[in-house]
Scaffold this active site. Sequence first.
Site, PDB file in Angstrom:
ATOM      1  CB  CYS A  78       9.363 -18.715  -4.527  1.00  0.00           C
ATOM      2  SG  CYS A  78       7.887 -17.986  -3.776  1.00  0.00           S
ATOM      3  CG  ASN A 199       5.758 -18.569 -13.207  1.00  0.00           C
ATOM      4  OD1 ASN A 199       4.964 -19.091 -12.446  1.00  0.00           O
ATOM      5  ND2 ASN A 199       7.043 -18.927 -13.246  1.00  0.00           N
ATOM      6  CB  CYS A 226       4.083 -14.062  -8.841  1.00  0.00           C
ATOM      7  SG  CYS A 226       5.390 -15.142  -9.436  1.00  0.00           S
ATOM      8  N   GLY A 227       6.587 -12.692  -6.708  1.00  0.00           N
ATOM      9  CA  GLY A 227       7.771 -11.830  -6.650  1.00  0.00           C
ATOM     10  C   GLY A 227       8.674 -11.971  -7.862  1.00  0.00           C
ATOM     11  CB  SER A 228      10.185 -14.871  -9.615  1.00  0.00           C
ATOM     12  OG  SER A 228       9.036 -15.684  -9.672  1.00  0.00           O
TER      13      SER A 228
HETATM   14  N1  LIG Z   1       5.304 -16.956  -6.057  1.00  0.00           N
HETATM   15  C1  LIG Z   1       6.604 -16.975  -6.533  1.00  0.00           C
HETATM   16  C2  LIG Z   1       7.037 -17.712  -7.682  1.00  0.00           C
HETATM   17  C3  LIG Z   1       6.469 -19.051  -7.872  1.00  0.00           C
HETATM   18  C4  LIG Z   1       7.103 -19.748  -8.985  1.00  0.00           C
HETATM   19  C5  LIG Z   1       6.354 -20.715  -9.687  1.00  0.00           C
HETATM   20  N2  LIG Z   1       4.965 -20.708  -9.809  1.00  0.00           N
HETATM   21  C6  LIG Z   1       7.150 -21.410 -10.756  1.00  0.00           C
HETATM   22  O1  LIG Z   1       7.973 -20.801 -11.424  1.00  0.00           O
HETATM   23  O2  LIG Z   1       6.932 -22.615 -10.892  1.00  0.00           O
HETATM   24  C7  LIG Z   1       7.394 -15.724  -6.296  1.00  0.00           C
HETATM   25  O3  LIG Z   1       7.028 -14.977  -5.412  1.00  0.00           O
HETATM   26  O4  LIG Z   1       8.387 -15.498  -6.978  1.00  0.00           O
END
Ligand SMILES: N[C@H](CCC[C@H](N)C(=O)O)C(=O)O
Length: 292
Positions: A78, A199, A226-228
């Site tokens: 995350c 995602n 969502c950063g990733s």
């Molecule tokens: N909000 C996140 C990633 C959440 C990941 C998630 N939802 C998963 O892969 O289960 C970010 O900033 O990268």
Amino acid sequence: MSALADQPYVKMNGLGNEIVVVDLRDRPDKLTADDARAAARPEGAPFDQLMVLYPARTPGTDAFVRIYNTDGSEAGACGNGMRCVADIVFADTGKTALTFETRAGLINAWKGAEPLVSTVDMGAPKFGWRDIPLAEEFRDTRAIELQIGPIDAPILHSPSVASMGNPHAVFWVDDPWAYDLDKIGPLLENHPIFPDRANITLAAVSGPDHLTMRTWERGAGLTKACGSAACAAAVSAARTGRTGRHVRVTLPGGDLVIDWRERDDHVLMTGPVEYEREGRFDPALFAGAAAS
Ligand SMILES: N[C@H](CCC[C@H](N)C(=O)O)C(=O)O
């Protein structure tokens, strides 16, 4: 008794990605998926991701971090949450560089030039179909055969797929806002081609080094950022020749800068964090969780 009962937390956000941080570095307790689901309730501390800091397990690291979605599932990565956690540990250790251990491996973070801005090294992306993972072999993951809608007029098709420690599918569109992502997202998240779910991002190329995107997050739903997913979209844009390796990514909550470093293939993500409030979890929240 739940590890969260009466436990202090910090509510933060990274570009509106709602992050709650719980620090168990000096406690022996362990959190369960039930605890995470209970904490996400409106009378708890609603979040997109719950970041839990545990004592370091590996010499040379500053803490072990576990990341929970609202449905209690765990995420390997995350990006926005890691910047929040890093800011807390920058403040209490006085360090300007940190190494965290997560289920997806080691993550380095650096304090940025401005206050409340930091850079997280999200590691190298993975593109192999087994790494993402996909349920069947695809030799080229720059565009896989997957579509929804009528066969001859699909609504969305041919996403790029990548793992940033968690699975991502990026659909290239002209306007990410022109789709009912809240309806399409859950269908694609749970599509049988993604055995660990995924995602789901809709991304548009807005300029030679600029992407605009929205994400339906696995286990959490629509989020402001969502950063990733921003990292997954940036590397997918670069490997399909849509942009260079350094891009600005505009998400509903604001902008991130993503650099896909040539030297070691690592993806660096730079962006802000914000502190909202501190609180303490009400033990009554977990009465049901402990019993189930
Ligand atoms: N909000 C996140 C990633 C959440 C990941 C998630 N939802 C998963 O892969 O289960 C970010 O900033 O990268």
